[in-house]
Design a protein around this motif. Sequence first.
Motif, PDB file in Angstrom:
ATOM      1  N   LEU A 155       0.569  -1.049  -0.333  1.00  0.00           N
ATOM      2  CA  LEU A 155      -0.119   0.245   0.116  1.00  0.00           C
ATOM      3  C   LEU A 155       0.677   1.064   0.065  1.00  0.00           C
ATOM      4  O   LEU A 155       1.936   1.223   0.667  1.00  0.00           O
ATOM      5  CB  LEU A 155      -0.945   0.123   1.435  1.00  0.00           C
ATOM      6  N   VAL A 156       0.206   2.136  -1.045  1.00  0.00           N
ATOM      7  CA  VAL A 156       1.529   3.560  -1.073  1.00  0.00           C
ATOM      8  C   VAL A 156       0.108   4.860  -0.721  1.00  0.00           C
ATOM      9  O   VAL A 156      -0.974   4.694  -1.689  1.00  0.00           O
ATOM     10  CB  VAL A 156       2.092   3.307  -2.304  1.00  0.00           C
ATOM     11  N   GLU A 157       0.063   5.735   0.360  1.00  0.00           N
ATOM     12  CA  GLU A 157       0.050   6.387   0.341  1.00  0.00           C
ATOM     13  C   GLU A 157       0.281   7.750  -0.419  1.00  0.00           C
ATOM     14  O   GLU A 157       1.252   7.712  -0.454  1.00  0.00           O
ATOM     15  CB  GLU A 157      -0.660   6.925   1.779  1.00  0.00           C
ATOM     16  N   SER A 158      -0.617   8.892  -1.058  1.00  0.00           N
ATOM     17  CA  SER A 158      -0.106   9.851  -1.237  1.00  0.00           C
ATOM     18  C   SER A 158      -1.091  10.902  -0.696  1.00  0.00           C
ATOM     19  O   SER A 158      -2.430  10.189  -0.535  1.00  0.00           O
ATOM     20  CB  SER A 158       0.411   9.950  -3.035  1.00  0.00           C
ATOM     21  N   GLY A 159      -0.982  12.104  -1.446  1.00  0.00           N
ATOM     22  CA  GLY A 159      -1.996  13.880  -1.556  1.00  0.00           C
ATOM     23  C   GLY A 159      -1.768  14.433   0.177  1.00  0.00           C
ATOM     24  O   GLY A 159      -2.528  15.606  -0.163  1.00  0.00           O
ATOM     25  N   GLY A 160      -1.239  13.661   0.620  1.00  0.00           N
ATOM     26  CA  GLY A 160      -0.673  14.421   2.311  1.00  0.00           C
ATOM     27  C   GLY A 160      -0.308  16.559   1.683  1.00  0.00           C
ATOM     28  O   GLY A 160      -0.077  16.240   0.207  1.00  0.00           O
ATOM     29  N   GLY A 161       0.080  17.040   2.738  1.00  0.00           N
ATOM     30  CA  GLY A 161       0.068  18.498   2.585  1.00  0.00           C
ATOM     31  C   GLY A 161      -0.210  19.059   3.726  1.00  0.00           C
ATOM     32  O   GLY A 161      -0.726  18.557   4.348  1.00  0.00           O
ATOM     33  N   LEU A 162      -0.099  20.576   3.093  1.00  0.00           N
ATOM     34  CA  LEU A 162      -0.114  21.260   4.174  1.00  0.00           C
ATOM     35  C   LEU A 162      -1.930  22.287   3.701  1.00  0.00           C
ATOM     36  O   LEU A 162      -1.544  22.839   2.542  1.00  0.00           O
ATOM     37  CB  LEU A 162       0.433  22.453   4.587  1.00  0.00           C
ATOM     38  N   VAL A 163      -2.168  22.196   4.524  1.00  0.00           N
ATOM     39  CA  VAL A 163      -3.969  23.244   3.896  1.00  0.00           C
ATOM     40  C   VAL A 163      -4.570  23.708   4.872  1.00  0.00           C
ATOM     41  O   VAL A 163      -3.760  23.948   6.283  1.00  0.00           O
ATOM     42  CB  VAL A 163      -5.067  21.887   3.394  1.00  0.00           C
ATOM     43  N   GLN A 164      -4.794  25.190   4.377  1.00  0.00           N
ATOM     44  CA  GLN A 164      -5.703  25.960   5.768  1.00  0.00           C
ATOM     45  C   GLN A 164      -6.495  25.631   5.872  1.00  0.00           C
ATOM     46  O   GLN A 164      -7.078  24.844   5.930  1.00  0.00           O
ATOM     47  CB  GLN A 164      -5.897  27.540   5.066  1.00  0.00           C
ATOM     48  N   ALA A 165      -7.068  25.699   7.430  1.00  0.00           N
ATOM     49  CA  ALA A 165      -8.432  25.454   7.992  1.00  0.00           C
ATOM     50  C   ALA A 165      -9.690  25.855   7.116  1.00  0.00           C
ATOM     51  O   ALA A 165      -9.903  27.312   6.662  1.00  0.00           O
ATOM     52  CB  ALA A 165      -8.129  26.111   9.810  1.00  0.00           C
ATOM     53  N   THR A 190      -4.717  17.380  12.051  1.00  0.00           N
ATOM     54  CA  THR A 190      -3.458  17.526  11.087  1.00  0.00           C
ATOM     55  C   THR A 190      -2.739  16.329  12.149  1.00  0.00           C
ATOM     56  O   THR A 190      -2.953  15.932  13.236  1.00  0.00           O
ATOM     57  CB  THR A 190      -2.873  18.825  11.585  1.00  0.00           C
ATOM     58  N   ALA A 191      -2.077  14.858  11.036  1.00  0.00           N
ATOM     59  CA  ALA A 191      -1.428  14.046  11.814  1.00  0.00           C
ATOM     60  C   ALA A 191      -0.761  12.828  10.142  1.00  0.00           C
ATOM     61  O   ALA A 191      -1.214  13.642   9.037  1.00  0.00           O
ATOM     62  CB  ALA A 191      -2.710  12.837  11.968  1.00  0.00           C
ATOM     63  N   VAL A 192      -0.130  12.137  10.786  1.00  0.00           N
ATOM     64  CA  VAL A 192       0.494  11.100   9.714  1.00  0.00           C
ATOM     65  C   VAL A 192      -0.939  10.377   9.634  1.00  0.00           C
ATOM     66  O   VAL A 192      -1.094   9.587  10.424  1.00  0.00           O
ATOM     67  CB  VAL A 192       1.549  10.600   9.955  1.00  0.00           C
ATOM     68  N   THR A 231       1.317   9.372   5.198  1.00  0.00           N
ATOM     69  CA  THR A 231       1.888  10.581   4.596  1.00  0.00           C
ATOM     70  C   THR A 231       0.972  11.859   5.086  1.00  0.00           C
ATOM     71  O   THR A 231       0.120  11.593   6.353  1.00  0.00           O
ATOM     72  CB  THR A 231       0.994  10.262   2.997  1.00  0.00           C
ATOM     73  N   GLN A 232       1.904  13.171   5.402  1.00  0.00           N
ATOM     74  CA  GLN A 232       1.430  13.435   6.309  1.00  0.00           C
ATOM     75  C   GLN A 232       0.481  14.573   5.932  1.00  0.00           C
ATOM     76  O   GLN A 232       0.700  15.365   4.780  1.00  0.00           O
ATOM     77  CB  GLN A 232       3.346  14.712   7.022  1.00  0.00           C
ATOM     78  N   VAL A 233      -0.093  15.028   7.104  1.00  0.00           N
ATOM     79  CA  VAL A 233      -1.473  16.076   6.238  1.00  0.00           C
ATOM     80  C   VAL A 233      -1.545  17.081   7.278  1.00  0.00           C
ATOM     81  O   VAL A 233      -1.713  17.020   8.847  1.00  0.00           O
ATOM     82  CB  VAL A 233      -2.947  15.569   6.394  1.00  0.00           C
ATOM     83  N   THR A 234      -1.078  18.376   7.324  1.00  0.00           N
ATOM     84  CA  THR A 234      -1.352  18.913   8.632  1.00  0.00           C
ATOM     85  C   THR A 234      -2.137  20.955   8.174  1.00  0.00           C
ATOM     86  O   THR A 234      -2.453  20.871   6.804  1.00  0.00           O
ATOM     87  CB  THR A 234       0.308  19.768   7.922  1.00  0.00           C
TER      88      THR A 234
END
Length: 124
Positions: A4-14, A91-93, A118-121
């Motif tokens: 399994l490979v995750e993708s699509g995470g990133g930095l986004v505003q509330a 916010t989490a992995v 994948t990191q989501v912030t």
Amino acid sequence: QVQLVESGGGLVQAGGSLRLSCAASGRTFSSYAVGWFRQAPGKEREFVAAISWSDSSTHYADSVKGRFTISRDNAKNTVYLQMNTLKPEDTAVYYCAATLATILVVRTFEYDYWGQGTQVTVSS
């Protein structure tokens, strides 16, 4: 084995949105239920959402219900997590995981295969 490979995470505003993807390879992916989990720093890994292999029934954690949507495309061996109205506490992995369980399950030990995350912030 399933990889399994995750993708699509990133930095986004509330208030913003992201779509995570979980691409699978290996054994027949369509036979597996898939879950998304997340882990924030200093916290335990927690269940977010799951989708069955058979009828695409779904289950969500209360904290994301109405904001997140899990879906799958078996032809592409991919599961998605559409995340809307994101909050800083999201916010989490984020990890996807696969299980042969015939019912939707929410505990980490019930899943057999895991991606690397994948990191989501989400900024306030």
